[in-house]
Design a protein around this motif. Structure first.
Motif, short mmCIF file in Angstrom:
data_model
loop_
_atom_site.label_atom_id
_atom_site.label_comp_id
_atom_site.label_asym_id
_atom_site.label_seq_id
_atom_site.Cartn_x
_atom_site.Cartn_y
_atom_site.Cartn_z
N LEU A 1 -5.22 -2.08 12.68
CA LEU A 1 -5.57 -0.85 11.98
C LEU A 1 -4.45 0.18 12.05
O LEU A 1 -4.23 0.93 11.09
N LEU A 2 -3.73 0.22 13.16
CA LEU A 2 -2.59 1.14 13.26
C LEU A 2 -1.42 0.64 12.43
O LEU A 2 -0.79 1.40 11.69
N TRP A 3 -1.09 -0.63 12.55
CA TRP A 3 0.07 -1.19 11.86
C TRP A 3 -0.09 -1.14 10.34
O TRP A 3 0.87 -0.87 9.62
N GLN A 4 -1.29 -1.37 9.85
CA GLN A 4 -1.50 -1.44 8.41
C GLN A 4 -2.03 -0.14 7.81
O GLN A 4 -2.31 -0.09 6.61
N ALA A 5 -2.18 0.91 8.61
CA ALA A 5 -2.68 2.17 8.07
C ALA A 5 -1.84 2.61 6.88
O ALA A 5 -0.63 2.79 7.01
N TRP B 1 -3.73 6.82 9.73
CA TRP B 1 -3.09 6.42 10.99
C TRP B 1 -3.44 7.40 12.10
O TRP B 1 -3.73 6.98 13.22
N GLU B 2 -3.40 8.69 11.84
CA GLU B 2 -3.73 9.68 12.86
C GLU B 2 -5.16 9.51 13.37
O GLU B 2 -5.43 9.61 14.57
N ARG B 3 -6.07 9.24 12.46
CA ARG B 3 -7.46 9.00 12.87
C ARG B 3 -7.55 7.78 13.77
O ARG B 3 -8.21 7.82 14.82
N GLU B 4 -6.88 6.69 13.38
CA GLU B 4 -6.94 5.47 14.18
C GLU B 4 -6.24 5.66 15.52
O GLU B 4 -6.67 5.10 16.53
N GLU C 1 6.10 8.84 12.11
CA GLU C 1 7.43 8.26 11.96
C GLU C 1 7.96 7.72 13.29
O GLU C 1 8.60 6.66 13.32
N GLU C 2 7.71 8.44 14.37
CA GLU C 2 8.16 7.99 15.69
C GLU C 2 7.48 6.69 16.07
O GLU C 2 8.13 5.77 16.59
N TRP C 3 6.19 6.63 15.84
CA TRP C 3 5.45 5.41 16.17
C TRP C 3 5.92 4.24 15.32
O TRP C 3 6.08 3.12 15.82
N PRO D 1 0.83 -1.20 0.00
CA PRO D 1 0.00 0.00 0.00
C PRO D 1 0.87 1.25 0.00
O PRO D 1 1.77 1.41 0.82
N ALA D 2 0.63 2.11 -0.93
CA ALA D 2 1.46 3.32 -1.05
C ALA D 2 0.94 4.42 -0.14
O ALA D 2 -0.26 4.56 0.07
N THR D 3 1.87 5.20 0.40
CA THR D 3 1.45 6.37 1.16
C THR D 3 1.13 7.49 0.18
O THR D 3 1.63 7.52 -0.94
N SER D 4 0.26 8.40 0.60
CA SER D 4 -0.11 9.50 -0.27
C SER D 4 1.09 10.42 -0.49
O SER D 4 2.03 10.45 0.30
#
Length: 365
Positions: free
Chosen positions: A291-295, A301-304, A245-247, A54-57
């Motif tokens: 949901l966090l790991w695969q965001a 990710w911020e929403r989750e 990035e920290e997470w 999955p690509a990041t925006s």
């Protein structure tokens, strides 16, 4: 024609059709022949694998500089863990894995070696952002590993020794270069070295531990060096959301640590020496939610993570909450811990499920 650079790294210098020949030749190959026939195939598979991630925006702009992390544990106990069976330490707890659990761990880690060698899917301790250019740049230890390890998918008869020599050479190069790595590159070195160990043990020299014990000492050294740079985000202390990035970095480090400890228990079982509960890891968060790991993007990710903070008003589940109940724990505290574990189980991925299966079948719940 692909050649070996200094330190055993692979380099391609032009088009050559030798790689297209079948790899199942009956006679042993030289190192140069072996690399030539496998490098382009490995890179083609790596490119195919990247296209499936999955690509990041475009506006996610991964930036792994200036990470605010801290280490809440005594990491010195990680680098000396190999001595535990030989030098008793006060408070050590022997882990007695049931036979079925030992077999489960063995087969699970063997599958990780297969995933790495075949280049299909992503290992559960590699984050999808590491497969992007900004997350794991070309030439990093992890990128080199994921390309080099493809030579182990279907080695030709008699070529296993050559593949082993090449991998061991790169492992040596990783260790020699580790003092010059930044935190992100050091993390990639830790992951890569673990993958090399898994592939050596499960695919190239199955069941042999003689050459892996020194490698485990080096692996634990890399784990120590990476861990002391930080295993938890500073913002966790204020119950606020960290940078993505920290997470990512802290979650990767912890997952890689947990896999290393499981692999250490497999080697200990093979050698007939005891394995001990990793009490030095107490307080570290357990595997994060699926949901966090695969965001796939920062915004998702911020929403989750906002939802995670709202649901976990106290600290999230820690790895030691999956271990045996303390003898002095009262019934209300036991009930609370079980509720927390139940809550954690609602959102975990396959990696978290594996950790829970190992711990609950070993220690009870």
């Amino acid at each position: 024609m692909p050649t070996l650079c200094s330190g055993g790294r692979l380099s391609t210098n032009g088009g050559d059709d030798e790689w297209a020949h079948t790899i199942s030749r009956a006679q042993p190959m030289s190192e140069r022949e072996y690399v030539s026939m496998n490098t382009k195939t490995a890179l083609a598979h790596a490119e195919h694998r990247l296209n499936q991630i999955p690509a990041t925006s475009e506006d996610d702009g991964l930036d792994f500089s200036n990470l605010y992390l801290f280490c809440p544990i005594n990491v010195d106990e990680i680098t000396t863990r190999w001595m535990n069976p030989y030098i008793p330490v006060l408070g050590q707890q022997v882990k007695q894995y049931p036979a079925g659990v030992s077999a489960f761990i063995f087969r699970t880690l063997k599958s990780y070696a297969g995933i790495a060698a075949r280049g299909r899917g992503v290992l559960p301790f590699i984050h999808h952002t590491q497969m992007s250019v900004s997350g794991s740049p070309a030439g990093s230890p992890l990128t080199t590993c994921l390309s080099l390890i493809r030579i182990c998918e279907t080695p030709s008869p008699g070529s296993e020794a050559t593949a082993m020599m090449m991998i061991q050479r790169e492992m040596q190069n990783v260790m020699e270069s580790s003092t010059g790595y930044d935190d992100l590159c050091l993390l990639g070195a830790f992951q890569a070295y673990l993958i090399y160990c898994l592939v050596l043990f499960f695919r190239l020299d199955p069941g042999t531990t003689a050459h892996l014990r020194p490698a485990m000492m080096s692996l634990q050294t890399l784990a120590h060096l990476s861990s002391k740079q930080g295993l938890i985000c500073m913002t966790d202390q204020q119950r606020t959301r960290p940078r993505w990035e920290e997470w990512i970095v802290t979650e990767i480090k912890r997952r890689t640590l947990y896999v290393m400890y499981l692999f250490d228990s497999v080697l200990s079982a093979q050698e007939g020496v005891p394995t001990f509960l990793g009490t030095e890891l107490s307080g570290l968060p357990a595997a994060a939610s699926k949901l966090l790991w695969q965001a796939p993007t920062r915004s998702i990710w911020e929403r989750e993570y906002n939802i995670h903070l709202a649901e976990w008003t106290e600290q999230g589940l820690t790895i030691d909450e999956l271990w045996p109940m303390p003898e002095d724990m009262d019934e209300p505290s036991i009930a609370k811990r079980r509720r927390r574990v139940d809550h954690w189980l609602e959102d975990i991925d396959e990696f978290g499920t594996m950790l829970y299966a190992v711990t609950v079948c070993t220690h009870g719940g």
